[in-house]
Design a protein around this motif. Structure first.
Motif, mmCIF file in Angstrom:
data_model
loop_
_atom_site.group_PDB
_atom_site.id
_atom_site.type_symbol
_atom_site.label_atom_id
_atom_site.label_comp_id
_atom_site.label_asym_id
_atom_site.label_seq_id
_atom_site.Cartn_x
_atom_site.Cartn_y
_atom_site.Cartn_z
ATOM 1 N N LEU A 1 0.825 -1.208 0.000
ATOM 2 C CA LEU A 1 0.000 0.000 0.000
ATOM 3 C C LEU A 1 0.856 1.252 0.000
ATOM 4 O O LEU A 1 0.645 2.143 -0.798
ATOM 5 N N VAL A 2 1.851 1.322 0.860
ATOM 6 C CA VAL A 2 2.621 2.564 0.986
ATOM 7 C C VAL A 2 3.277 2.965 -0.324
ATOM 8 O O VAL A 2 3.123 4.097 -0.769
ATOM 9 N N PRO A 3 4.020 2.077 -1.032
ATOM 10 C CA PRO A 3 4.662 2.531 -2.259
ATOM 11 C C PRO A 3 3.680 2.980 -3.330
ATOM 12 O O PRO A 3 3.990 3.864 -4.122
ATOM 13 N N SER A 4 2.485 2.414 -3.368
ATOM 14 C CA SER A 4 1.551 2.767 -4.432
ATOM 15 C C SER A 4 0.841 4.092 -4.204
ATOM 16 O O SER A 4 0.385 4.710 -5.154
ATOM 17 N N VAL A 5 0.735 4.564 -2.982
ATOM 18 C CA VAL A 5 0.019 5.816 -2.737
ATOM 19 C C VAL A 5 0.920 6.945 -2.257
ATOM 20 O O VAL A 5 0.499 8.081 -2.200
ATOM 21 N N CYS A 6 2.145 6.639 -1.917
ATOM 22 C CA CYS A 6 3.026 7.641 -1.329
ATOM 23 C C CYS A 6 4.220 7.920 -2.224
ATOM 24 O O CYS A 6 4.715 7.024 -2.899
ATOM 25 N N LYS A 7 4.661 9.131 -2.168
ATOM 26 C CA LYS A 7 5.840 9.537 -2.923
ATOM 27 C C LYS A 7 7.012 9.660 -1.950
ATOM 28 O O LYS A 7 7.398 10.760 -1.566
ATOM 29 N N LEU A 8 7.553 8.518 -1.559
ATOM 30 C CA LEU A 8 8.677 8.515 -0.634
ATOM 31 C C LEU A 8 9.951 8.898 -1.381
ATOM 32 O O LEU A 8 10.100 8.604 -2.560
ATOM 33 N N PRO A 9 10.871 9.537 -0.688
ATOM 34 C CA PRO A 9 12.137 9.903 -1.335
ATOM 35 C C PRO A 9 12.851 8.661 -1.858
ATOM 36 O O PRO A 9 12.886 7.633 -1.186
ATOM 37 N N THR A 10 13.386 8.745 -3.058
ATOM 38 C CA THR A 10 14.081 7.594 -3.644
ATOM 39 C C THR A 10 15.585 7.809 -3.655
ATOM 40 O O THR A 10 16.292 7.172 -4.408
ATOM 41 N N SER A 11 16.054 8.702 -2.825
ATOM 42 C CA SER A 11 17.485 8.969 -2.749
ATOM 43 C C SER A 11 18.198 7.771 -2.141
ATOM 44 O O SER A 11 17.699 6.664 -2.125
ATOM 45 N N THR A 12 19.347 7.996 -1.614
ATOM 46 C CA THR A 12 20.143 6.917 -1.032
ATOM 47 C C THR A 12 19.732 6.610 0.403
ATOM 48 O O THR A 12 20.484 5.991 1.143
ATOM 49 N N LYS A 13 18.533 7.024 0.778
ATOM 50 C CA LYS A 13 18.044 6.781 2.130
ATOM 51 C C LYS A 13 17.982 5.292 2.425
ATOM 52 O O LYS A 13 17.425 4.530 1.657
ATOM 53 N N LYS A 14 18.537 4.901 3.558
ATOM 54 C CA LYS A 14 18.514 3.490 3.923
ATOM 55 C C LYS A 14 17.333 3.149 4.804
ATOM 56 O O LYS A 14 16.911 2.014 4.872
ATOM 57 N N THR A 15 16.825 4.149 5.527
ATOM 58 C CA THR A 15 15.662 3.908 6.386
ATOM 59 C C THR A 15 14.650 5.028 6.207
ATOM 60 O O THR A 15 15.008 6.166 5.902
ATOM 61 N N TYR A 16 13.396 4.654 6.376
ATOM 62 C CA TYR A 16 12.300 5.617 6.341
ATOM 63 C C TYR A 16 11.731 5.718 7.748
ATOM 64 O O TYR A 16 11.481 4.698 8.394
ATOM 65 N N LYS A 17 11.520 6.925 8.194
ATOM 66 C CA LYS A 17 10.970 7.146 9.528
ATOM 67 C C LYS A 17 9.447 7.147 9.455
ATOM 68 O O LYS A 17 8.865 7.896 8.680
ATOM 69 N N VAL A 18 8.835 6.290 10.269
ATOM 70 C CA VAL A 18 7.382 6.140 10.298
ATOM 71 C C VAL A 18 6.870 6.586 11.668
ATOM 72 O O VAL A 18 7.325 6.085 12.691
ATOM 73 N N ALA A 19 5.924 7.519 11.665
ATOM 74 C CA ALA A 19 5.328 7.995 12.913
ATOM 75 C C ALA A 19 3.893 7.498 13.009
ATOM 76 O O ALA A 19 3.120 7.643 12.065
#
Length: 172
Positions: A1-19
């Motif tokens: 669900l998250v990748p299909s509806v969200c525009k998360l940064p695609t940089s060299t980020k190794k972790t995504y912060k979820v609140a």
């Protein structure tokens, strides 16, 4: 669900912060929303997601307003074991925005979330502070998680439903 509806940064980020934003924390075996939250928070270990928890302490009677019949804060109400498990699992817990006005409280929490550079915010239940936060926050992805009663929320990118019946209702 998250990748299909969200525009998360695609940089060299190794972790995504979820609140995860919720109005209160109750630690008892038969409270389904808290059990679901614990499953989610403890399932992040070893993934690319770093969990954070914001507890707004909304919709309960404060001691200074209702001295005879007031609710305990989540830090007093939740078991020490649960809070210790959050600490051991390196889940950052924030208690924020104790202002009496919902908007003021949401502004304090929004600032905290943005200072932590959160990528995904999941709002648990449609409480006033969560609804205001959904409009205030400038983060890559905002999701609403229903806990049994579906309610479409403006200002979010998607909805996480608890069962197929809720999804069927959304699609009709």
């Amino acid at each position: 669900l998250v990748p299909s509806v969200c525009k998360l940064p695609t940089s060299t980020k190794k972790t995504y912060k979820v609140a995860h934003c919720l109005p209160f924390l109750i630690d008892c075996s038969n409270h389904a929303p808290t059990n679901r939250l614990k499953e989610l928070l403890f399932s992040y270990k070893g993934t690319e997601f770093e969990p954070h928890l914001w507890i707004t302490e909304q919709d309960f009677s404060k001691k200074d307003e209702m001295p005879i019949n007031y609710s305990q804060y989540s830090v007093e109400r939740a078991s020490k074991d649960l809070l210790e498990n959050f600490r051991k699992e390196e889940i950052k817990v924030f208690y924020g925005g104790w202002g009496h006005a919902f908007y003021d409280q949401a502004c304090v929490i929004a600032k905290q979330i943005e200072e932590q550079e959160i990528d995904v915010v999941i709002f648990h239940e449609a409480f006033s502070v969560n609804l205001i936060l959904a409009r205030l926050l400038k983060v890559p992805c905002k999701l609403f998680m229903e806990h049994g009663i579906f309610s479409y929320q403006e200002g979010v990118d998607g909805v996480i439903v608890s069962h197929q019946g809720q999804l069927d209702r959304m699609e009709s």
